[in-house]
Design a protein around this motif. Sequence first.
Motif, PDB file in Angstrom:
ATOM      1  N   GLU A  26      19.935  -2.399 -15.137  1.00 21.60           N
ATOM      2  CA  GLU A  26      18.491  -2.147 -15.146  1.00 21.60           C
ATOM      3  C   GLU A  26      17.991  -1.965 -16.575  1.00 21.60           C
ATOM      4  O   GLU A  26      16.924  -2.476 -16.933  1.00 21.60           O
ATOM      5  CB  GLU A  26      18.166  -0.925 -14.305  1.00 21.60           C
ATOM      6  CG  GLU A  26      18.381  -1.132 -12.822  1.00 21.60           C
ATOM      7  CD  GLU A  26      18.286   0.149 -12.018  1.00 21.60           C
ATOM      8  OE1 GLU A  26      18.119   1.241 -12.613  1.00 21.60           O
ATOM      9  OE2 GLU A  26      18.395   0.071 -10.777  1.00 21.60           O
ATOM     10  N   LEU A  27      18.742  -1.255 -17.389  1.00 23.64           N
ATOM     11  CA  LEU A  27      18.333  -1.047 -18.779  1.00 23.64           C
ATOM     12  C   LEU A  27      18.353  -2.362 -19.567  1.00 23.64           C
ATOM     13  O   LEU A  27      17.448  -2.631 -20.363  1.00 23.64           O
ATOM     14  CB  LEU A  27      19.245  -0.013 -19.450  1.00 23.64           C
ATOM     15  CG  LEU A  27      19.091   1.414 -18.940  1.00 23.64           C
ATOM     16  CD1 LEU A  27      20.183   2.300 -19.539  1.00 23.64           C
ATOM     17  CD2 LEU A  27      17.721   1.964 -19.281  1.00 23.64           C
ATOM     18  N   ILE A  28      19.359  -3.174 -19.334  1.00 29.91           N
ATOM     19  CA  ILE A  28      19.447  -4.466 -20.007  1.00 29.91           C
ATOM     20  C   ILE A  28      18.280  -5.354 -19.586  1.00 29.91           C
ATOM     21  O   ILE A  28      17.660  -6.024 -20.425  1.00 29.91           O
ATOM     22  CB  ILE A  28      20.800  -5.139 -19.732  1.00 29.91           C
ATOM     23  CG1 ILE A  28      21.910  -4.375 -20.464  1.00 29.91           C
ATOM     24  CG2 ILE A  28      20.794  -6.606 -20.153  1.00 29.91           C
ATOM     25  CD1 ILE A  28      23.315  -4.768 -20.058  1.00 29.91           C
ATOM     26  N   ALA A  29      17.944  -5.351 -18.302  1.00 31.33           N
ATOM     27  CA  ALA A  29      16.804  -6.146 -17.822  1.00 31.33           C
ATOM     28  C   ALA A  29      15.506  -5.676 -18.469  1.00 31.33           C
ATOM     29  O   ALA A  29      14.664  -6.500 -18.851  1.00 31.33           O
ATOM     30  CB  ALA A  29      16.710  -6.061 -16.303  1.00 31.33           C
ATOM     31  N   ALA A  30      15.338  -4.372 -18.609  1.00 35.84           N
ATOM     32  CA  ALA A  30      14.140  -3.841 -19.253  1.00 35.84           C
ATOM     33  C   ALA A  30      14.074  -4.265 -20.718  1.00 35.84           C
ATOM     34  O   ALA A  30      13.001  -4.604 -21.220  1.00 35.84           O
ATOM     35  CB  ALA A  30      14.107  -2.314 -19.137  1.00 35.84           C
ATOM     36  N   LEU A  31      15.203  -4.253 -21.400  1.00 41.21           N
ATOM     37  CA  LEU A  31      15.234  -4.695 -22.793  1.00 41.21           C
ATOM     38  C   LEU A  31      14.893  -6.174 -22.911  1.00 41.21           C
ATOM     39  O   LEU A  31      14.180  -6.583 -23.823  1.00 41.21           O
ATOM     40  CB  LEU A  31      16.609  -4.427 -23.418  1.00 41.21           C
ATOM     41  CG  LEU A  31      16.902  -2.977 -23.752  1.00 41.21           C
ATOM     42  CD1 LEU A  31      18.362  -2.836 -24.209  1.00 41.21           C
ATOM     43  CD2 LEU A  31      15.976  -2.481 -24.835  1.00 41.21           C
ATOM     44  N   TYR A  35      11.783  -7.679 -24.993  1.00 42.00           N
ATOM     45  CA  TYR A  35      12.012  -8.697 -26.008  1.00 42.00           C
ATOM     46  C   TYR A  35      11.165  -9.937 -25.724  1.00 42.00           C
ATOM     47  O   TYR A  35      10.553 -10.501 -26.632  1.00 42.00           O
ATOM     48  CB  TYR A  35      13.498  -9.070 -26.060  1.00 42.00           C
ATOM     49  CG  TYR A  35      13.803 -10.179 -27.036  1.00 42.00           C
ATOM     50  CD1 TYR A  35      13.873  -9.923 -28.393  1.00 42.00           C
ATOM     51  CD2 TYR A  35      14.024 -11.475 -26.595  1.00 42.00           C
ATOM     52  CE1 TYR A  35      14.146 -10.933 -29.302  1.00 42.00           C
ATOM     53  CE2 TYR A  35      14.301 -12.493 -27.482  1.00 42.00           C
ATOM     54  CZ  TYR A  35      14.362 -12.213 -28.835  1.00 42.00           C
ATOM     55  OH  TYR A  35      14.628 -13.230 -29.724  1.00 42.00           O
ATOM     56  N   ASP A  36      11.102 -10.352 -24.464  1.00 36.33           N
ATOM     57  CA  ASP A  36      10.311 -11.524 -24.092  1.00 36.33           C
ATOM     58  C   ASP A  36       8.826 -11.300 -24.378  1.00 36.33           C
ATOM     59  O   ASP A  36       8.143 -12.202 -24.870  1.00 36.33           O
ATOM     60  CB  ASP A  36      10.517 -11.875 -22.617  1.00 36.33           C
ATOM     61  CG  ASP A  36      11.905 -12.427 -22.327  1.00 36.33           C
ATOM     62  OD1 ASP A  36      12.600 -12.838 -23.286  1.00 36.33           O
ATOM     63  OD2 ASP A  36      12.300 -12.438 -21.144  1.00 36.33           O
ATOM     64  N   ARG A  37       8.318 -10.100 -24.064  1.00 39.07           N
ATOM     65  CA  ARG A  37       6.907  -9.792 -24.355  1.00 39.07           C
ATOM     66  C   ARG A  37       6.653  -9.845 -25.855  1.00 39.07           C
ATOM     67  O   ARG A  37       5.650 -10.393 -26.304  1.00 39.07           O
ATOM     68  CB  ARG A  37       6.539  -8.416 -23.815  1.00 39.07           C
ATOM     69  CG  ARG A  37       6.274  -8.378 -22.332  1.00 39.07           C
ATOM     70  CD  ARG A  37       5.605  -7.074 -21.909  1.00 39.07           C
ATOM     71  NE  ARG A  37       6.294  -5.877 -22.385  1.00 39.07           N
ATOM     72  CZ  ARG A  37       7.218  -5.212 -21.701  1.00 39.07           C
ATOM     73  NH1 ARG A  37       7.568  -5.619 -20.506  1.00 39.07           N
ATOM     74  NH2 ARG A  37       7.784  -4.130 -22.207  1.00 39.07           N
ATOM     75  N   GLU A  38       7.555  -9.273 -26.644  1.00 42.55           N
ATOM     76  CA  GLU A  38       7.390  -9.279 -28.100  1.00 42.55           C
ATOM     77  C   GLU A  38       7.435 -10.705 -28.648  1.00 42.55           C
ATOM     78  O   GLU A  38       6.652 -11.063 -29.526  1.00 42.55           O
ATOM     79  CB  GLU A  38       8.455  -8.413 -28.765  1.00 42.55           C
ATOM     80  CG  GLU A  38       8.268  -6.925 -28.499  1.00 42.55           C
ATOM     81  CD  GLU A  38       9.427  -6.091 -29.006  1.00 42.55           C
ATOM     82  OE1 GLU A  38      10.438  -6.660 -29.467  1.00 42.55           O
ATOM     83  OE2 GLU A  38       9.319  -4.853 -28.943  1.00 42.55           O
ATOM     84  N   GLN A  39       8.324 -11.515 -28.125  1.00 37.89           N
ATOM     85  CA  GLN A  39       8.425 -12.911 -28.578  1.00 37.89           C
ATOM     86  C   GLN A  39       7.154 -13.674 -28.211  1.00 37.89           C
ATOM     87  O   GLN A  39       6.688 -14.500 -28.983  1.00 37.89           O
ATOM     88  CB  GLN A  39       9.646 -13.591 -27.966  1.00 37.89           C
ATOM     89  CG  GLN A  39      10.945 -13.175 -28.597  1.00 37.89           C
ATOM     90  CD  GLN A  39      10.995 -13.488 -30.078  1.00 37.89           C
ATOM     91  OE1 GLN A  39      10.870 -12.602 -30.901  1.00 37.89           O
ATOM     92  NE2 GLN A  39      11.154 -14.736 -30.407  1.00 37.89           N
ATOM     93  N   GLN A  40       6.607 -13.403 -27.030  1.00 33.38           N
ATOM     94  CA  GLN A  40       5.382 -14.070 -26.605  1.00 33.38           C
ATOM     95  C   GLN A  40       4.236 -13.698 -27.539  1.00 33.38           C
ATOM     96  O   GLN A  40       3.420 -14.549 -27.906  1.00 33.38           O
ATOM     97  CB  GLN A  40       5.049 -13.694 -25.160  1.00 33.38           C
ATOM     98  CG  GLN A  40       3.993 -14.554 -24.539  1.00 33.38           C
ATOM     99  CD  GLN A  40       4.441 -16.002 -24.397  1.00 33.38           C
ATOM    100  OE1 GLN A  40       5.623 -16.298 -24.332  1.00 33.38           O
ATOM    101  NE2 GLN A  40       3.494 -16.904 -24.353  1.00 33.38           N
TER     102      GLN A  40
END
Length: 54
Positions: A26-31, A35-40
């Motif tokens: 769950e923590l890895i999925a949240a990270l 990361y995807d939001r920041e890249q977007q």
Amino acid sequence: MSVFNETMRQKGQAEEDMFYAKLDQELIAALHKKYDREQQQVLQQIPTNSGYDR
């Protein structure tokens, strides 16, 4: 140590291992989502029009 006690200890250890493995996933999925939001956001800041016409 009796077989029963050892079996119960192993069962408890397995349950604990599964709990922490799920928590880690769950923590890895949240990270990954973060990361995807920041890249977007970074990609949105890159200008798409270079001002160069062919």
